[in-house]
Every structure is written in C-alpha cells, then in structure tokens.
Motif scaffolding. Sequence first.
Motif, PDB file in Angstrom:
ATOM      1  N   ASN A  20      56.754  90.727   7.640  1.00 21.50           N
ATOM      2  CA  ASN A  20      56.033  91.987   7.729  1.00 21.50           C
ATOM      3  C   ASN A  20      55.743  92.558   6.344  1.00 21.50           C
ATOM      4  O   ASN A  20      54.642  93.025   6.053  1.00 21.50           O
ATOM      5  N   ARG A  21      56.734  92.495   5.455  1.00 21.67           N
ATOM      6  CA  ARG A  21      56.554  93.010   4.092  1.00 21.67           C
ATOM      7  C   ARG A  21      55.497  92.212   3.335  1.00 21.67           C
ATOM      8  O   ARG A  21      54.667  92.778   2.616  1.00 21.67           O
ATOM      9  N   ASP A  24      52.120  93.140   4.707  1.00 19.70           N
ATOM     10  CA  ASP A  24      51.720  94.482   4.284  1.00 19.70           C
ATOM     11  C   ASP A  24      51.181  94.463   2.864  1.00 19.70           C
ATOM     12  O   ASP A  24      50.153  95.091   2.565  1.00 19.70           O
ATOM     13  N   ILE A  28      47.319  95.489   1.767  1.00 25.58           N
ATOM     14  CA  ILE A  28      47.020  96.547   0.800  1.00 25.58           C
ATOM     15  C   ILE A  28      46.166  96.000  -0.344  1.00 25.58           C
ATOM     16  O   ILE A  28      45.182  96.630  -0.751  1.00 25.58           O
ATOM     17  N   TYR A  60      54.450 102.128  -1.481  1.00 24.24           N
ATOM     18  CA  TYR A  60      54.552 101.963  -0.025  1.00 24.24           C
ATOM     19  C   TYR A  60      55.895 101.345   0.354  1.00 24.24           C
ATOM     20  O   TYR A  60      56.549 101.806   1.298  1.00 24.24           O
ATOM     21  N   TYR A  70      60.607  99.481   8.091  1.00 20.89           N
ATOM     22  CA  TYR A  70      60.909  98.072   8.348  1.00 20.89           C
ATOM     23  C   TYR A  70      62.180  97.862   9.160  1.00 20.89           C
ATOM     24  O   TYR A  70      62.578  96.726   9.383  1.00 20.89           O
ATOM     25  N   ILE A  85      53.944 104.504   9.993  1.00 17.67           N
ATOM     26  CA  ILE A  85      53.074 103.792   9.046  1.00 17.67           C
ATOM     27  C   ILE A  85      51.997 104.718   8.500  1.00 17.67           C
ATOM     28  O   ILE A  85      51.747 104.778   7.284  1.00 17.67           O
ATOM     29  N   TRP A  89      51.574 105.929   4.614  1.00 21.81           N
ATOM     30  CA  TRP A  89      50.375 105.627   3.820  1.00 21.81           C
ATOM     31  C   TRP A  89      49.688 106.916   3.361  1.00 21.81           C
ATOM     32  O   TRP A  89      49.113 106.951   2.265  1.00 21.81           O
ATOM     33  N   THR A 121      43.000 100.492   5.201  1.00 26.13           N
ATOM     34  CA  THR A 121      44.348  99.951   5.031  1.00 26.13           C
ATOM     35  C   THR A 121      45.328 100.390   6.122  1.00 26.13           C
ATOM     36  O   THR A 121      46.006  99.542   6.722  1.00 26.13           O
ATOM     37  N   LEU A 125      47.282  97.977   8.734  1.00 17.69           N
ATOM     38  CA  LEU A 125      48.751  97.945   8.739  1.00 17.69           C
ATOM     39  C   LEU A 125      49.298  98.187  10.142  1.00 17.69           C
ATOM     40  O   LEU A 125      50.240  97.527  10.575  1.00 17.69           O
ATOM     41  N   GLU A 128      48.523  95.097  12.379  1.00 18.57           N
ATOM     42  CA  GLU A 128      49.409  93.974  12.037  1.00 18.57           C
ATOM     43  C   GLU A 128      50.819  94.193  12.571  1.00 18.57           C
ATOM     44  O   GLU A 128      51.441  93.299  13.147  1.00 18.57           O
ATOM     45  N   ARG A 129      51.343  95.428  12.414  1.00 18.03           N
ATOM     46  CA  ARG A 129      52.696  95.713  12.875  1.00 18.03           C
ATOM     47  C   ARG A 129      52.794  95.609  14.395  1.00 18.03           C
ATOM     48  O   ARG A 129      53.764  95.069  14.929  1.00 18.03           O
TER      49      ARG A 129
END
Length: 453
Positions: A20-21, A24, A28, A60, A70, A85, A89, A121, A125, A128-129
């Motif tokens: 995930n990191r 991310d 970005i 972030y 996370y 999230i 952001w 962005t 994000l 994706e999460r």
Amino acid sequence: MSTQISGRLRPFSAELSSLNRILDAAIIWSSLYISSLVFPIDLAYKDIYQYAAFLAIIFYFLLAEVRAVYRSSRLEGYGQIAGKILSTWLIVSMTLIVMAFATKTSANFSRLAISAWLISTPILLVLERIFLYLILRLARAKGGNTRTFVILGDGESPDYLLAKIQSMPWAGLSHEGSYHDLKGLLGEIKTKHIDYVFLTYAGHQKQEILEAIKALANSTATVYLAPNIFLADLLGSHWVTVGNIPMITINDHPFYGGHWALKKIEDLILGSLLFILILPLMVVIALAVKLTSRGPILFKQRRYGLNGEIIQVLKFRTMTTQDDGAIVVQASRDDPRITPLGRFLRRTSLDELPQFVNVLQGTMSIVGPRPHAISHNEQYRQLIQGYMLRHKVKPGITGWAQVNGLRGETETIDKMKSRVDYDLYYINHWSIWLDLKIIFLTIINGFTSKTAY
C-alpha cells in the motif's frame, strides 16, 4: 484449525500494508508527472515538480502514520478509510501551498497542473486503498488472515455482540466460544491461541471487569471492553472521548474526520458536472415557464436547512400562486393552482433542477432528506418523534426516501412518518457508496412518480 490458519497468514496484512505504501508513493509521484504532461509547464522549472512530489510523499507518509492510515483495522468501513485518506491529503496539500507561498516559488508552478494533481491524487489513493481492502476482505471471508476471539460476560450482551460480529464475515473473526465465568475462559486460553477477548459485563460489574483484565494480562490476547452495548446501536450513536473518558454520543451528524470533506467534494464535483449538463435544459424550461404563464421564472421558498437554519430553496415556478407564509397547502391531484406546464414539470421533477444552484452555493446537497416548507416542519415536528433530526445534515435534491417511492403529497401522518424513517436511516447509515447508489437509482428509475402532483 483457526490457530494454524491465523498464524500462517498473519504476515499477509503486513505485506499488504507495505504494498500500500509503495503504491501510494507511486500514485503521488505519477499523478503529478502526468498532470505536468497534460498541462503546459515552464520547462525551466521542471525539477521543482519532482521536489514537490518528493515532499508530498514524505509529508503524506509522516501524517499517515499519525492518523493510522496504514493500520489494518478489520472493522473499518469504506467511509472511514476514505475519510482518513482525504483528510490526510488535504493537510498535505495545504502544507505544500503554504510552503510555496512562503518560499515565493508558487509563481513557478502551473496552476492547472498543480490543481489537477491535488484533485486527482486523493481520488486515486482512495480507489487504490479500497481495491486492496476488497482483496483483504475477500481473503478473510474465505477463511484466510483470520483472528480468533471469545466473549466473556453474562445476560443478553454476549449473544447480541456475537450476532453482530457473525454478520461481518469479511472481518475474518473466528468465534472460539462465549463464557459466563472467568475460570472457564482462562482454561480455554491455556489450550488455544486466542487473539481477542471481548468483555461484555454491565457497567456496574466493576469488580468482575477488573478481575478479568488482571487475569488476562497473563495471556497475549487483546482485550476489548464493550460496555453499554445496546446503547451503542441507538440512532446516530458513536463513541467519543471527553478527555480520557469514553462516552456515547447520540443523535449527531455522520460527517466526522474527513467525511465532511468527502461529502463536500462529492457535491462540488458531481454538482458542477451535472449543472453543466443540465444547463441547456434549464434554459429551455425557463423560457417555457416565462412564455406560458404570468409570473417569475423561479419560485423561492423558505425552508429549513442544516441545523434548522432557514435557507431559500429554488424551483421552477409551477403554480399561479407563490405560497411561502404561515400556511402552505400541499399540492394535490388536479390542483387548480398548477399550470399546464407546471403539471408536467412536477410530474417529472424537472421543477427541482434549479436546486443544483443551491448545491453549488453550499446550502443543499445532491443527496439528503428533502426539505419541507417551514409551516409543514412546524406541524410535523409536533407529531412525529425525531422529525427534526432530519436537519442534522444538509437537505438534498434526492434522497433515500424518494428512491424508495416516497414522493409527492403526504396526506396522512403515516406517510410522512415513513418518509422520516427513511431519512433517519440515511443519516444513521451514511456513506459515499450509499450516496452514489441513491444517485444511480434516481437516474435509472427516472424522475417521474404517480404521487408527484
């Protein structure tokens, strides 16, 4: 079985968090890179875009750790994930903007490119999460990445809590038993690996709670104390802390943390897009209203908005009268006040289109409880329990009650009560996905109704 599966797949969540990191950071950086390609930038300052992306990633990550973005939480909803999230952001974006002005480098950036980056962005994000979260939920529902739990307590609370947990198979919690006495539980923990212990003692059972916590300190189980379990399911209730004292708040709004920002973004983005799409139609309707009957094009009526504040709701005029006083008579079948064009506009709900202006002004949302005339509010708040709780959120152009067929005249108290029940359900169960579902159903089912006069 539970212990072996739990132990074998326990690293899966950690691996997913690391992935995930990485994703991310990629989002970005790449979203800024693509924005700089789509919108023209000064190539002399090309490198500062890389610095901006690098700083954004660092900020972030640091802020995400503080806000537990996370952290793997089995019971988090999609709205909670998106809210954390988006709010994270938002803080990063504001920090970067302030830094750009403070260092006098803001003029070196393309405003279009930066705006596109700052908007795209968080959307990427969140998507994706949620995609990764769906994978994790699917794995848990199929028996992977599970955790074991037991319940300790007496009365009806253990059964109540168990039913709640079992209704969420995606949480991956495997029930190993419910116990009424501490001795039986301690014997079980010696023979099985237990991840979580839920204590459901009543608040007055202080001694039992302290003894259980002390005894469980000799195990590796995580202990959750669930007092007032029935109160926690009341309308609009959730846990808050006052200092270090946990409390349950009831009858509050659903927009906490980043949820308010999510709702605002939804209204601004969808409201702007829909307004642009319907603008030609609104011009045609405005001309038709002006040419077919005397009077103004728009009808403005005072109604209650967020927190009961008075707002002016816009509609295309459909009647020969402009009722907005102490007494407002609801439109009924074959109402002589309705113009021929107005009858068509009301039947198709096209008279409501100007309320997109209210949405862009911030006094209404696309989705929410429909606002009523002030005189109707004052009448029904005396007759229906919880009626004014509808105003804990902004009123909407469409709502959960409307897509479930509750539109038009409410000639009986029961009809209005049904509408209020649906509105309160929406407030108590709000999520961005419920909003999108309501918008989808509004479009699919059409805007016509046999009960809209």
